[in-house]
Design a protein around this motif. Structure first.
Motif, PDB file in Angstrom:
ATOM      1  N   ASN A 117       0.871  -1.284  -0.054  1.00 57.69           N
ATOM      2  CA  ASN A 117       0.068   0.088   0.074  1.00 57.69           C
ATOM      3  C   ASN A 117       1.065   1.440  -0.128  1.00 57.69           C
ATOM      4  N   PRO A 118       0.590   2.385  -0.762  1.00 57.60           N
ATOM      5  CA  PRO A 118       1.432   3.404  -0.845  1.00 57.60           C
ATOM      6  C   PRO A 118       1.671   4.029   0.545  1.00 57.60           C
ATOM      7  N   ASN A 119       0.670   3.996   1.275  1.00 57.32           N
ATOM      8  CA  ASN A 119       0.773   4.610   2.898  1.00 57.32           C
ATOM      9  C   ASN A 119       1.705   3.634   3.425  1.00 57.32           C
ATOM     10  N   ALA A 120       2.113   2.386   3.273  1.00 53.86           N
ATOM     11  CA  ALA A 120       2.817   1.598   4.216  1.00 53.86           C
ATOM     12  C   ALA A 120       4.252   1.895   3.708  1.00 53.86           C
ATOM     13  N   ILE A 121       4.178   2.148   2.322  1.00 56.29           N
ATOM     14  CA  ILE A 121       5.688   2.506   1.872  1.00 56.29           C
ATOM     15  C   ILE A 121       6.196   3.863   2.499  1.00 56.29           C
ATOM     16  N   ARG A 122       5.156   4.814   2.550  1.00 57.30           N
ATOM     17  CA  ARG A 122       5.321   6.019   2.998  1.00 57.30           C
ATOM     18  C   ARG A 122       5.696   6.026   4.458  1.00 57.30           C
ATOM     19  N   SER A 123       5.039   5.310   5.364  1.00 53.51           N
ATOM     20  CA  SER A 123       5.123   5.149   6.921  1.00 53.51           C
ATOM     21  C   SER A 123       6.550   4.480   7.154  1.00 53.51           C
ATOM     22  N   SER A 124       6.747   3.468   6.183  1.00 54.15           N
ATOM     23  CA  SER A 124       7.963   2.648   6.574  1.00 54.15           C
ATOM     24  C   SER A 124       9.241   3.359   5.861  1.00 54.15           C
ATOM     25  N   ILE A 125       9.155   4.490   5.306  1.00 54.41           N
ATOM     26  CA  ILE A 125      10.298   5.284   4.583  1.00 54.41           C
ATOM     27  C   ILE A 125      10.999   4.383   3.839  1.00 54.41           C
ATOM     28  N   GLY A 126      10.210   3.650   3.169  1.00 55.36           N
ATOM     29  CA  GLY A 126      10.861   2.570   2.141  1.00 55.36           C
ATOM     30  C   GLY A 126      11.361   1.194   2.702  1.00 55.36           C
ATOM     31  N   CYS A 127      11.183   1.075   3.950  1.00 56.77           N
ATOM     32  CA  CYS A 127      11.660  -0.063   4.513  1.00 56.77           C
ATOM     33  C   CYS A 127      10.883  -1.444   4.310  1.00 56.77           C
ATOM     34  N   VAL A 128       9.765  -1.341   3.659  1.00 55.68           N
ATOM     35  CA  VAL A 128       9.108  -2.386   3.032  1.00 55.68           C
ATOM     36  C   VAL A 128       9.871  -3.145   2.032  1.00 55.68           C
ATOM     37  N   PHE A 129      10.638  -2.436   1.332  1.00 51.88           N
ATOM     38  CA  PHE A 129      11.702  -3.043   0.410  1.00 51.88           C
ATOM     39  C   PHE A 129      13.025  -3.386   1.159  1.00 51.88           C
ATOM     40  N   THR A 130      13.552  -3.097   2.405  1.00 52.87           N
ATOM     41  CA  THR A 130      14.819  -3.472   2.830  1.00 52.87           C
ATOM     42  C   THR A 130      14.530  -4.745   3.662  1.00 52.87           C
ATOM     43  N   VAL A 131      13.392  -4.982   4.058  1.00 54.36           N
ATOM     44  CA  VAL A 131      13.120  -6.084   5.016  1.00 54.36           C
ATOM     45  C   VAL A 131      12.179  -7.223   4.148  1.00 54.36           C
ATOM     46  N   PRO A 132      12.731  -8.796   4.174  1.00 59.54           N
ATOM     47  CA  PRO A 132      11.793  -9.532   3.464  1.00 59.54           C
ATOM     48  C   PRO A 132      10.337  -9.441   4.244  1.00 59.54           C
ATOM     49  N   VAL A 133       9.353  -9.387   3.178  1.00 58.48           N
ATOM     50  CA  VAL A 133       7.884  -9.164   3.747  1.00 58.48           C
ATOM     51  C   VAL A 133       7.067 -10.353   2.944  1.00 58.48           C
ATOM     52  N   VAL A 134       6.404 -11.164   3.923  1.00 61.08           N
ATOM     53  CA  VAL A 134       5.554 -12.018   3.217  1.00 61.08           C
ATOM     54  C   VAL A 134       4.144 -12.005   3.906  1.00 61.08           C
ATOM     55  N   ALA A 135       3.302 -12.250   3.158  1.00 60.45           N
ATOM     56  CA  ALA A 135       1.659 -12.530   3.618  1.00 60.45           C
ATOM     57  C   ALA A 135       1.422 -13.940   3.453  1.00 60.45           C
ATOM     58  N   THR A 136       0.819 -14.440   4.486  1.00 56.80           N
ATOM     59  CA  THR A 136       0.508 -15.779   4.521  1.00 56.80           C
ATOM     60  C   THR A 136      -0.808 -16.204   5.364  1.00 56.80           C
ATOM     61  N   SER A 137      -1.289 -17.330   5.719  1.00 51.76           N
ATOM     62  CA  SER A 137      -2.114 -17.709   6.523  1.00 51.76           C
ATOM     63  C   SER A 137      -1.748 -18.130   7.732  1.00 51.76           C
ATOM     64  N   ARG A 138      -2.647 -18.029   8.914  1.00 48.48           N
ATOM     65  CA  ARG A 138      -2.319 -18.533  10.086  1.00 48.48           C
ATOM     66  C   ARG A 138      -1.778 -19.974  10.087  1.00 48.48           C
ATOM     67  N   GLU A 139      -2.554 -20.862   9.534  1.00 45.16           N
ATOM     68  CA  GLU A 139      -2.036 -22.134   9.288  1.00 45.16           C
ATOM     69  C   GLU A 139      -0.631 -22.616   8.706  1.00 45.16           C
ATOM     70  N   GLU A 140      -0.461 -21.572   7.648  1.00 41.33           N
ATOM     71  CA  GLU A 140       0.782 -21.744   7.218  1.00 41.33           C
ATOM     72  C   GLU A 140       2.024 -21.543   7.937  1.00 41.33           C
ATOM     73  N   LEU A 141       1.754 -20.402   8.648  1.00 41.37           N
ATOM     74  CA  LEU A 141       2.819 -19.629   9.360  1.00 41.37           C
ATOM     75  C   LEU A 141       3.114 -20.907  10.332  1.00 41.37           C
ATOM     76  N   LEU A 142       1.977 -21.439  11.393  1.00 35.58           N
ATOM     77  CA  LEU A 142       2.457 -22.397  12.252  1.00 35.58           C
ATOM     78  C   LEU A 142       3.107 -23.493  11.897  1.00 35.58           C
ATOM     79  N   ALA A 143       2.665 -24.132  10.878  1.00 38.80           N
ATOM     80  CA  ALA A 143       3.306 -25.403  10.259  1.00 38.80           C
ATOM     81  C   ALA A 143       4.765 -25.083  10.119  1.00 38.80           C
ATOM     82  N   TRP A 144       4.874 -23.653   9.341  1.00 43.44           N
ATOM     83  CA  TRP A 144       6.273 -23.437   8.807  1.00 43.44           C
ATOM     84  C   TRP A 144       7.242 -23.303   9.875  1.00 43.44           C
TER      85      TRP A 144
END
Length: 266
Positions: A158-185
């Motif tokens: 989201n452009p506002n997430a980019i803004r509020s992170s000052i671009g750190c959304v690109f410097t930190v690996p970010v992943v979206a997933t489900s609760r079930e996948e996270l716990l199993a992983w």
């Protein structure tokens, strides 16, 4: 460079507005919008592809123009726009006259290259881009290994997430997933999960050892963690509160826990 764009009805400008306003459009095209020279420079340093840049000469200084050219790849398309057109597509006040189309990185949990002893920040159902951005700044400052978002209610780029992170959304690996996948992983990789939640069994965060593979799991300010995720985590932790209120902003709480983990790790 082509002639400056002076009409808000220009097809390129209309496309920019759609990308800014509609998450479905961003997902479909795999693109997002970066506004601001600082954020764009951070994204480029992180290797993000930027196919197109729009510049308002009335707002961008000569020094800024030089810095922009140093950051861009030779193949990047560049367009000048009038101040009126730029203000139509800009999403913040006091902008410096730079707005770019960027290819949003696409990652899955399996794509994360974890060290032997990872520190992960997990957000469940985050819905405010500002909170996501603030957590990403903490993750970047602490050199956390990834930010994982379970069942997000806002898109990660989201452009506002980019803004509020000052671009750190690109410097930190970010992943979206489900609760079930996270716990199993996490179980598969031997990562211990610590749910931040106000429950009778929760213990102060200072009682725990975060020096091993760790995931700090945070909920929303309004609802906290879902019972399913909270109960599935290995431990439940709290930040002891000495005043009248019983909770902190999620980004503040995440920062406290993250830097305690960093302190313990030396």
């Amino acid at each position: 460079m082509p002639d400056p764009i002076s009409s808000p009805q220009n097809p390129r400008i209309k496309a920019l507005v759609r990308l800014q306003q509609k998450s479905a459009e961003r997902r479909q095209q795999g693109l997002t919008i970066i506004e601001g020279l600082r954020e764009l420079t951070v994204a480029r340093a992180a290797g993000v592809a930027v196919p197109t840049v729009y510049v308002c000469p009335e707002l961008l200084s000569a020094a800024g123009r030089q810095e922009l050219q140093q950051a861009l790849a030779p193949e990047t398309e560049q367009f000048e726009v009038s101040k009126a057109v730029f203000e139509k597509v800009a999403y913040r006040e006091g902008s410096d006259g730079v707005l770019a189309l960027a290819r949003a990185p696409q990652r899955r949990l399996q794509d994360l290259a974890l060290p032997a002893n990872p520190l992960l920040l997990v957000l469940e159902a985050v819905e405010k881009p500002g909170n996501l951005g603030a957590v990403l700044r903490t993750a970047d400052a602490a050199r956390a290994d990834a930010v994982i978002v379970c069942d997000p209610r806002t898109d990660l780029y989201n452009p506002n997430a980019i803004r509020s992170s000052i671009g750190c959304v690109f410097t930190v690996p970010v992943v979206a997933t489900s609760r079930e996948e996270l716990l199993a992983w996490c179980r598969q990789h031997g990562i211990r999960t610590y749910a931040a939640a106000l429950t009778p069994k929760a213990k102060p965060y200072t009682d725990y050892d975060f020096r091993g593979p760790t995931a700090l799991v945070m909920g929303t300010e309004a609802d906290g963690l879902t019972p399913e995720l909270m109960q599935a985590c290995d431990e439940t932790i709290i930040i002891p509160m000495r005043g009248y209120i019983d909770s902190l902003n999620v980004s503040t709480a995440t920062a406290i826990l993250t830097f305690e983990a960093i302190r313990q790790r030396g």
